[in-house]
Design a protein around this motif. Structure first.
Motif, mmCIF file in Angstrom:
data_model
loop_
_atom_site.group_PDB
_atom_site.id
_atom_site.type_symbol
_atom_site.label_atom_id
_atom_site.label_comp_id
_atom_site.label_asym_id
_atom_site.label_seq_id
_atom_site.Cartn_x
_atom_site.Cartn_y
_atom_site.Cartn_z
ATOM 1 N N MET A 22 5.194 10.201 -8.456
ATOM 2 C CA MET A 22 6.622 10.087 -9.011
ATOM 3 C C MET A 22 6.707 10.916 -10.226
ATOM 4 O O MET A 22 7.505 11.766 -10.505
ATOM 5 N N PRO A 23 5.431 10.926 -10.980
ATOM 6 C CA PRO A 23 5.759 11.781 -12.302
ATOM 7 C C PRO A 23 5.893 13.449 -12.059
ATOM 8 O O PRO A 23 6.377 14.251 -12.856
ATOM 9 N N ILE A 24 5.459 13.994 -10.762
ATOM 10 C CA ILE A 24 5.665 15.112 -10.387
ATOM 11 C C ILE A 24 6.864 15.395 -9.747
ATOM 12 O O ILE A 24 7.349 16.390 -10.072
ATOM 13 N N VAL A 25 7.184 14.461 -8.881
ATOM 14 C CA VAL A 25 8.447 14.599 -7.968
ATOM 15 C C VAL A 25 9.616 14.704 -8.565
ATOM 16 O O VAL A 25 10.620 15.333 -8.217
ATOM 17 N N LEU A 26 9.713 13.709 -9.655
ATOM 18 C CA LEU A 26 10.993 13.441 -10.149
ATOM 19 C C LEU A 26 11.521 14.832 -11.110
ATOM 20 O O LEU A 26 12.621 15.222 -11.072
ATOM 21 N N PRO A 27 10.378 15.260 -11.903
ATOM 22 C CA PRO A 27 10.828 16.331 -12.543
ATOM 23 C C PRO A 27 11.238 17.568 -11.813
ATOM 24 O O PRO A 27 12.235 18.475 -12.111
ATOM 25 N N ASP B 252 0.871 -1.150 0.043
ATOM 26 C CA ASP B 252 0.059 0.058 -0.011
ATOM 27 C C ASP B 252 0.856 1.428 -0.029
ATOM 28 O O ASP B 252 0.572 2.219 -0.645
ATOM 29 N N LEU B 253 2.059 1.209 0.662
ATOM 30 C CA LEU B 253 2.819 2.430 0.883
ATOM 31 C C LEU B 253 3.426 2.614 -0.585
ATOM 32 O O LEU B 253 3.768 3.696 -0.950
ATOM 33 N N LEU B 254 3.805 1.631 -1.233
ATOM 34 C CA LEU B 254 4.577 1.612 -2.434
ATOM 35 C C LEU B 254 3.598 2.223 -3.493
ATOM 36 O O LEU B 254 3.771 3.290 -4.334
ATOM 37 N N GLU B 255 2.360 1.828 -3.439
ATOM 38 C CA GLU B 255 1.342 2.258 -4.442
ATOM 39 C C GLU B 255 0.836 3.722 -4.468
ATOM 40 O O GLU B 255 0.702 4.302 -5.280
ATOM 41 N N THR B 256 1.039 3.841 -3.033
ATOM 42 C CA THR B 256 0.581 5.534 -2.813
ATOM 43 C C THR B 256 1.955 6.319 -3.175
ATOM 44 O O THR B 256 1.603 7.546 -3.824
ATOM 45 N N VAL B 257 2.975 6.060 -3.349
ATOM 46 C CA VAL B 257 4.044 6.982 -3.609
ATOM 47 C C VAL B 257 4.346 6.803 -5.130
ATOM 48 O O VAL B 257 4.642 7.854 -5.774
ATOM 49 N N ILE B 258 3.904 5.931 -5.714
ATOM 50 C CA ILE B 258 4.323 5.809 -7.110
ATOM 51 C C ILE B 258 3.262 6.815 -8.148
ATOM 52 O O ILE B 258 3.772 7.378 -8.884
ATOM 53 N N HIS B 259 2.171 7.166 -7.472
ATOM 54 C CA HIS B 259 1.322 8.199 -7.993
ATOM 55 C C HIS B 259 2.128 9.567 -8.273
ATOM 56 O O HIS B 259 1.613 10.714 -9.067
#
Length: 68
Positions: free
Chosen positions: A45-50, A36-43
């Motif tokens: 990533m497209p904002i945080v990485l750039p 569950d923690l992994l699934e909440t972070v994945i969403h």
């Protein structure tokens, strides 16, 4: 050397029994909460990485201008 209590190397132990846990609470955490923690972070990533990349480029440019 006493081979009665010999433990296999970690990679062999995990390869033989990847789903066996000595602690039932650890199994519950691994099966439910960790996924569950992994699934909440994945969403995010497209904002945080750039944003992190842009911040890093800005910081490197600031350092280059400051040192020049």
């Amino acid at each position: 050397m006493d081979t009665h209590h010999h433990q296999p190397p970690p990679d062999q132990a995990l390869a033989e029994r990847p789903t066996d846990y000595s602690d039932p609470e650890l199994k519950e955490y691994t099966d439910e909460q960790a996924e569950d923690l992994l699934e909440t972070v994945i969403h995010y990533m497209p904002i945080v990485l750039p944003l992190a990349g842009a911040l890093q480029i800005f910081m490197l440019a600031f350092i280059a201008v400051y040192l020049a």
